[in-house]
Each structure stands twice: as structure tokens, then as C-alpha cells.
Design a protein around this motif. Structure first.
Motif, PDB file in Angstrom:
ATOM      1  N   ILE A   1     -11.701  43.893 -13.128  1.00 53.84           N
ATOM      2  CA  ILE A   1     -12.430  42.493 -12.462  1.00 53.84           C
ATOM      3  C   ILE A   1     -12.035  41.035 -11.519  1.00 53.84           C
ATOM      4  O   ILE A   1     -11.065  40.957 -11.561  1.00 53.84           O
ATOM      5  CB  ILE A   1     -12.991  41.606 -13.932  1.00 53.84           C
ATOM      6  CG1 ILE A   1     -13.199  43.033 -15.241  1.00 53.84           C
ATOM      7  CG2 ILE A   1     -13.834  41.490 -13.717  1.00 53.84           C
ATOM      8  CD1 ILE A   1     -13.422  42.307 -16.767  1.00 53.84           C
ATOM      9  N   LYS A   2     -13.157  41.536 -10.430  1.00 50.75           N
ATOM     10  CA  LYS A   2     -12.590  40.610  -9.602  1.00 50.75           C
ATOM     11  C   LYS A   2     -13.041  39.165 -10.235  1.00 50.75           C
ATOM     12  O   LYS A   2     -13.604  38.887 -11.002  1.00 50.75           O
ATOM     13  CB  LYS A   2     -13.713  40.836  -8.143  1.00 50.75           C
ATOM     14  CG  LYS A   2     -13.058  41.825  -7.831  1.00 50.75           C
ATOM     15  CD  LYS A   2     -14.206  42.157  -6.528  1.00 50.75           C
ATOM     16  CE  LYS A   2     -13.884  43.550  -5.817  1.00 50.75           C
ATOM     17  NZ  LYS A   2     -14.736  43.461  -4.492  1.00 50.75           N
TER      18      LYS A   2
ATOM     19  N   TYR B   1     -19.940  45.106 -23.305  1.00 47.90           N
ATOM     20  CA  TYR B   1     -20.333  45.639 -22.636  1.00 47.90           C
ATOM     21  C   TYR B   1     -20.694  47.095 -23.238  1.00 47.90           C
ATOM     22  O   TYR B   1     -19.983  47.166 -24.338  1.00 47.90           O
ATOM     23  CB  TYR B   1     -19.029  46.567 -22.191  1.00 47.90           C
ATOM     24  CG  TYR B   1     -18.148  45.107 -20.455  1.00 47.90           C
ATOM     25  CD1 TYR B   1     -17.519  43.992 -21.370  1.00 47.90           C
ATOM     26  CD2 TYR B   1     -19.078  44.688 -19.117  1.00 47.90           C
ATOM     27  CE1 TYR B   1     -17.073  42.901 -20.136  1.00 47.90           C
ATOM     28  CE2 TYR B   1     -18.346  43.773 -18.343  1.00 47.90           C
ATOM     29  CZ  TYR B   1     -17.522  43.098 -18.734  1.00 47.90           C
ATOM     30  OH  TYR B   1     -17.660  42.294 -17.866  1.00 47.90           O
TER      31      TYR B   1
ATOM     32  N   GLY C   1     -14.664  35.891  -9.922  1.00 51.18           N
ATOM     33  CA  GLY C   1     -15.320  34.759 -10.463  1.00 51.18           C
ATOM     34  C   GLY C   1     -16.771  36.484 -10.231  1.00 51.18           C
ATOM     35  O   GLY C   1     -17.575  35.795 -11.194  1.00 51.18           O
ATOM     36  N   ASP C   2     -16.279  36.872 -10.887  1.00 49.26           N
ATOM     37  CA  ASP C   2     -17.180  38.719 -11.332  1.00 49.26           C
ATOM     38  C   ASP C   2     -17.673  38.199 -12.773  1.00 49.26           C
ATOM     39  O   ASP C   2     -18.420  39.244 -13.496  1.00 49.26           O
ATOM     40  CB  ASP C   2     -17.269  39.183 -10.676  1.00 49.26           C
ATOM     41  CG  ASP C   2     -17.309  39.757  -8.845  1.00 49.26           C
ATOM     42  OD1 ASP C   2     -17.828  38.419  -8.737  1.00 49.26           O
ATOM     43  OD2 ASP C   2     -16.505  40.279  -8.368  1.00 49.26           O
ATOM     44  N   ILE C   3     -16.594  37.463 -13.695  1.00 39.63           N
ATOM     45  CA  ILE C   3     -17.070  38.294 -15.337  1.00 39.63           C
ATOM     46  C   ILE C   3     -18.315  37.986 -15.547  1.00 39.63           C
ATOM     47  O   ILE C   3     -18.305  35.861 -15.258  1.00 39.63           O
ATOM     48  CB  ILE C   3     -16.016  37.159 -16.027  1.00 39.63           C
ATOM     49  CG1 ILE C   3     -14.812  38.300 -15.674  1.00 39.63           C
ATOM     50  CG2 ILE C   3     -16.146  37.904 -17.228  1.00 39.63           C
ATOM     51  CD1 ILE C   3     -13.634  37.007 -16.227  1.00 39.63           C
ATOM     52  N   GLN C   4     -19.256  38.548 -16.460  1.00 41.24           N
ATOM     53  CA  GLN C   4     -20.462  37.748 -16.285  1.00 41.24           C
ATOM     54  C   GLN C   4     -20.326  37.196 -18.099  1.00 41.24           C
ATOM     55  O   GLN C   4     -18.956  37.564 -18.312  1.00 41.24           O
ATOM     56  CB  GLN C   4     -20.925  39.232 -16.702  1.00 41.24           C
ATOM     57  CG  GLN C   4     -22.125  39.964 -15.759  1.00 41.24           C
ATOM     58  CD  GLN C   4     -22.407  41.685 -16.299  1.00 41.24           C
ATOM     59  OE1 GLN C   4     -22.567  41.595 -17.089  1.00 41.24           O
ATOM     60  NE2 GLN C   4     -22.751  41.907 -14.958  1.00 41.24           N
ATOM     61  N   LYS C   5     -20.928  36.248 -17.590  1.00 37.98           N
ATOM     62  CA  LYS C   5     -20.857  35.459 -19.210  1.00 37.98           C
ATOM     63  C   LYS C   5     -22.279  35.360 -19.548  1.00 37.98           C
ATOM     64  O   LYS C   5     -23.375  35.499 -19.113  1.00 37.98           O
ATOM     65  CB  LYS C   5     -20.339  34.119 -18.596  1.00 37.98           C
ATOM     66  CG  LYS C   5     -18.857  33.975 -18.275  1.00 37.98           C
ATOM     67  CD  LYS C   5     -18.701  32.772 -18.239  1.00 37.98           C
ATOM     68  CE  LYS C   5     -16.856  32.729 -17.610  1.00 37.98           C
ATOM     69  NZ  LYS C   5     -16.205  31.182 -17.461  1.00 37.98           N
TER      70      LYS C   5
END
Length: 272
Positions: free
Chosen positions: A256-257, A272, A259-263
Motif C-alpha cells: 500500500i502506497k 477488504y 496516503g492510499d490506505i482507505q479509511k
């Protein structure tokens, strides 16, 4: 299974031809304790000072690791006669007593593990797993032989008194805690500070002079090797919770890059 003298940490240290390497078990999970017991490490420390462990979870972990070729030490949250009695009755054979700062405190820890007249341990073997509910022959007479006591040196007062603490009959070993020692020296969070390392080395030297084993906590591999080279007989080099934390973080970093973690709306990672 009957308690055996050879299950004591004292005997394991005396028989070893090298320092013994171990890890902390802090999760409170019998499953994780069993997983760690089969790792090939020499010993485990089940911690109740800074971990969510009570009498029931300690008992479950002792049962889970029973039969594995590993020594198990348990650390109570405090040097308390009643609590030590309960741990021993559960079947704990190897104790690490925290924050032992003086000869008197070391003597109190040992007395808590001995039946009268040598100590003050309450007698309840018929009710206790320690004696397998009176199935261990002559348990009352030989109980002290099935127990080892290691006291923790983790303050400047303890370092100043370490030579005398090592002389206490029934203290089988010392274990140095650099984190609390650093804090007591006004160096909070600086376990690698030269003054802290010098204090640890002083304790290792005192133990060698007294011909008793000394251990130390050191997660940094270079620091661990340094203390082993300076006479440590046993060492803790990791913890279950730390391994899981760093391992899961490494997975996130790999896939996971930033800043790309979905919250979700609660600010936690989405399912997921």
C-alpha cells in the motif's frame, strides 16, 4: 505431568554450554504462547507487568506450552507475597521479580517462594496445580527445588546494591532491564546511552564475580551481541507483539502506497 527439577531455569542455565536466547510473550494468548514455544528458542517470558495477563490467562499459557522443549519464566506485576503464592500454585516454576532494588526486597521475593520455616508461602498444595492436587510425592518438602527466582535490576539503587543482592540465598540469577534503568538515570528512552551500557556491564561483572547467571533485555542485535560478549548468560531478543506489529507494518508498506490506505468513517482502515 509431575513437576520436575530439571524444568527450572536454574538447572537449564547450569547445563547450558552457551547463552540462552528467549523472547517475551505479551499477547495473553495461549495460541501465540504455543506458537512461540515451538520456535526453537531456549526460553519464553510470559509477562504480567506490562501485558494483559491475569491468573487465568497465565494458567492457559502454561498448559498450552506444556511438553514443548522450552523454559518458561513468568513475571508478576509486582514483588508481592500473595501474588507470588498464586503464581506458584498455578504451576509457575520460574519467576522474574520486577523492580528489586535492595537486599531486603530480594529476601522478600525468595521468602514468598518458600514454605515455613524457611519462608512465608501459604500452604495449599491439595488445591493447587503446582502439586498436581497432591499427586506429586513429597511436594511440600521439595517444592523449593522445583522453583527458580530471578530478580530484576532496573534502577540506580539496584545497580548500587547488585553485589549484595547477588549474595542473597535463593536468588538464582539477575536480569537487567535497560529501559527502566535508563529512566532512573534521567535518560528516559536512551537504553543505548554509554552510561546505561556501563551500568549493565557493571551488573554483568558483579554476577560473574558472584558466580551467578545474569541476563539482559536487548532487542537491538548489535547491543545483544555486545552484552553476550560481556558475559550475559541469557537474553531476551524480541517480543510476540513487537514481531506482529513490525511484520504487519512491513506488509502494509510493501503493498500500500503512503496516503492510499482507505479509511472508514471512524478513521480506521476499511475492510477488504
Amino acid at each position: 505431568m509431575p513437576l520436575r527439577i530439571e524444568d527450572t531455569f536454574r538447572i537449564a542455565l547450569a547445563a547450558a554450554d552457551r547463552p540462552l536466547a528467549g523472547m517475551w510473550v505479551c499477547s495473553g494468548s495461549p495460541l501465540i504462547a504455543e506458537l512461540c514455544a515451538g520456535s526453537g528458542l531456549d526460553w519464553l517470558l510470559v509477562d504480567a507487568e506490562h501485558s494483559p495477563n491475569g491468573l487465568e490467562s497465565i494458567l492457559a499459557q502454561l498448559q498450552a506450552v506444556n511438553g514443548y522443549p522450552v523454559q518458561v519464566m513468568v513475571r508478576p506485576p509486582v514483588n508481592d507475597t500473595v501474588l507470588i503464592k498464586q503464581y506458584l500454585d498455578l504451576g509457575v516454576q520460574n519467576l522474574l521479580i520486577p523492580m528489586v532494588n535492595s537486599v531486603a526486597e530480594a529476601e522478600s521475593a525468595v521468602a514468598a517462594t518458600r514454605y515455613p520455616p524457611e519462608g512465608v508461602r501459604g500452604v495449599g498444595s491439595a488445591l493447587a496445580r503446582a502439586a498436581r492436587w497432591n499427586r506429586v510425592p513429597d511436594y511440600l518438602a521439595r517444592a523449593a527445588d522445583t522453583i527458580s527466582v530471578t530478580v530484576q535490576i532496573e534502577s540506580t539503587a539496584a545497580v548500587d546494591s547488585v553485589a549484595d543482592i547477588l549474595k542473597v540465598d535463593g536468588v538464582d540469577a539477575i536480569f537487567v532491564g535497560p529501559s527502566d534503568l535508563a529512566a532512573s538515570m534521567g535518560l528516559l528512552g536512551q537504553q543505548e546511552h554509554p552510561e546505561v551500557r556501563a551500568a549493565v556491564e557493571h551488573c554483568l561483572t558483579a554476577a560473574k564475580t558472584a558466580r551467578k547467571p545474569a541476563g539482559v533485555n536487548a532487542f537491538n542485535p548489535d547491543t545483544a551481541r555486545h552484552y553476550l560478549d560481556n558475559g550475559a548468560s541469557f537474553i531476551l531478543v524480541g517480543a510476540d507483539v513487537a514481531l506482529l506489529a513490525r511484520g504487519s507494518e512491513a506488509l502494509a508498506a510493501q503493498y500500500i502506497k503512503a496516503g492510499d490506505i482507505q479509511k472508514d468513517s471512524g478513521g480506521t482502515p476499511a475492510s477488504y
